[in-house]
Design a protein around this motif. Structure first.
Motif, PDB file in Angstrom:
ATOM      1  N   ASP A 206       0.829  -1.103   0.211  1.00 38.73           N
ATOM      2  CA  ASP A 206      -0.035   0.207   0.042  1.00 38.73           C
ATOM      3  C   ASP A 206       0.809   1.280  -0.087  1.00 38.73           C
ATOM      4  N   LYS A 207       0.168   2.497  -0.655  1.00 38.52           N
ATOM      5  CA  LYS A 207       0.751   3.472  -0.646  1.00 38.52           C
ATOM      6  C   LYS A 207       1.522   5.020   0.187  1.00 38.52           C
ATOM      7  N   VAL A 208       2.254   4.905   0.980  1.00 38.20           N
ATOM      8  CA  VAL A 208       2.475   6.416   1.669  1.00 38.20           C
ATOM      9  C   VAL A 208       3.084   7.487   0.979  1.00 38.20           C
ATOM     10  N   ILE A 209       1.826   7.862   0.800  1.00 37.37           N
ATOM     11  CA  ILE A 209       2.514   9.686   0.544  1.00 37.37           C
ATOM     12  C   ILE A 209       3.169  11.176   1.164  1.00 37.37           C
ATOM     13  N   ILE A 210       4.320  11.102   0.902  1.00 32.75           N
ATOM     14  CA  ILE A 210       4.898  12.512   2.291  1.00 32.75           C
ATOM     15  C   ILE A 210       5.283  13.246   1.709  1.00 32.75           C
ATOM     16  N   THR A 211       4.365  14.526   1.836  1.00 36.64           N
ATOM     17  CA  THR A 211       4.733  15.650   0.709  1.00 36.64           C
ATOM     18  C   THR A 211       5.238  17.509   2.075  1.00 36.64           C
ATOM     19  N   LYS A 212       4.860  18.276   1.202  1.00 35.96           N
ATOM     20  CA  LYS A 212       5.351  18.716   2.453  1.00 35.96           C
ATOM     21  C   LYS A 212       4.909  20.470   1.988  1.00 35.96           C
ATOM     22  N   GLY A 213       3.292  20.616   2.796  1.00 37.20           N
ATOM     23  CA  GLY A 213       2.859  21.365   2.020  1.00 37.20           C
ATOM     24  C   GLY A 213       1.846  22.080   1.389  1.00 37.20           C
ATOM     25  N   ARG A 214       1.778  21.080   0.685  1.00 40.29           N
ATOM     26  CA  ARG A 214       1.262  21.176  -0.950  1.00 40.29           C
ATOM     27  C   ARG A 214      -0.857  20.851  -0.279  1.00 40.29           C
ATOM     28  N   MET A 215      -1.429  21.977  -0.629  1.00 43.48           N
ATOM     29  CA  MET A 215      -2.962  22.256  -0.398  1.00 43.48           C
ATOM     30  C   MET A 215      -4.103  22.418  -1.470  1.00 43.48           C
TER      31      MET A 215
END
Length: 225
Positions: A206-215
Motif C-alpha cells: 500500500d502507498k504512503v505519500i509524504i509531502t510538505k505543504g501542498r494543499m
C-alpha cells in the motif's frame, strides 16, 4: 529509525486540523449564497429594496496534495468532518459504512498530519511526529515494505509498536508518544491506538505519500459522498 527528542523551533500549543490528499486535477468551485430580497417599502417609496448578501462560508481546512499526478493521484470521495481541531496525541477515526477498497496513506509534514483513505474515503486522521532537521523524514511515495507489530529498532534498541517500514534505511510509521515538542530520527510517529487501527487496515505494498505543504480546498467533501 526510532528515537524521540526535543524539536527546535516547534510551535507551542499549535492546533492541527485533519488533512487528506486529493487528485491533482480535482477542482472545487465555491458558491456565494444570497438572501431573499427584503420586503418592499411602503407605496410612497419607489426605490427597490436592496438584496442582502450572505457572509461567505468559512474557509475549509486544507488537505495535502501529492507532488505529482499519475500513479500518485487518486479521487477523494470524502474527508472526515471534524468538529474541533486535533491536538498532538489525539486522533479521529470513522469507517462506518465505508466500502472496502484500496488503502492510501497521506502525510503532510507542514500540517503535521497523517490521513488514511479507503476507497477514496478518509477514515482516520492524526497529528504526527516526524524527523528533525538533522534526521529529516524523506518526501515521496513509498510502498509499505514490511509490517511488524512488535518491532524493536536495531539502531536505538527502542520499541516501535505497529511498525510499517517505508525505506530500507529504517524509516517507519509506528506508534509513539506524540507531543508537539518532540521529533524522531526520520520516522513518522502516531498515537498508539491510532497506530493499531492503521496497522490493521494497511497491507504490504500500500502507498504512503509524504509531502510538505501542498494543499487544496476541500469545500463540499465533508460528510457522506
Amino acid at each position: 529509525m526510532d528515537g524521540r527528542f526535543g524539536k527546535a523551533g516547534a510551535v507551542g500549543g499549535k492546533l492541527l486540523f485533519a488533512g487528506a490528499l486529493g487528485l491533482l486535477a480535482f477542482q472545487m468551485s465555491g458558491r456565494t449564497a444570497t438572501e431573499p430580497a427584503a420586503a418592499p417599502s411602503p407605496p410612497a417609496a419607489k426605490a427597490p429594496a436592496p438584496i442582502a448578501q450572505a457572509a461567505p462560508p468559512p474557509a475549509a481546512a486544507p488537505v495535502a496534495l501529492p507532488a505529482a499526478a499519475g500513479d500518485d493521484a487518486f479521487v477523494v470521495r470524502r474527508v472526515l468532518d471534524l468538529k474541533a481541531p486535533l491536538h498532538h496525541g489525539e486522533y479521529a477515526w470513522d469507517d462506518a459504512g465505508v466500502p472496502q477498497g484500496p488503502i492510501v496513506i497521506t502525510i503532510d509534514l507542514a500540517a503535521e498530519m497523517l490521513s488514511i483513505f479507503r476507497d477514496g474515503y478518509e477514515i482516520g486522521a492524526a497529528p504526527i511526529l516526524y524527523g528533525a532537521d538533522s534526521k529529516p523524514t524523506p518526501l515521496g511515495t513509498f510502498p509499505i515494505l514490511q509490517k511488524d507489530a512488535h518491532h524493536v529498532s536495531n539502531l536505538y534498541g527502542a520499541p516501535m509498536p505497529y511498525a510499517m517500514r517505508l525505506t530500507n534505511d529504517g524509516v517507519f510509521v509506528h506508534a509513539s508518544e506524540v507531543s508537539w515538542d518532540a521529533a524522531t530520527h526520520g520516522c513518522i510517529g502516531v498515537p498508539k491506538p491510532f497506530a493499531q487501527k492503521l496497522f490493521a487496515q494497511a497491507r504490504i505494498g500500500d502507498k504512503v505519500i509524504i509531502t510538505k505543504g501542498r494543499m487544496m480546498d476541500v469545500s463540499g467533501l465533508r460528510g457522506p459522498a
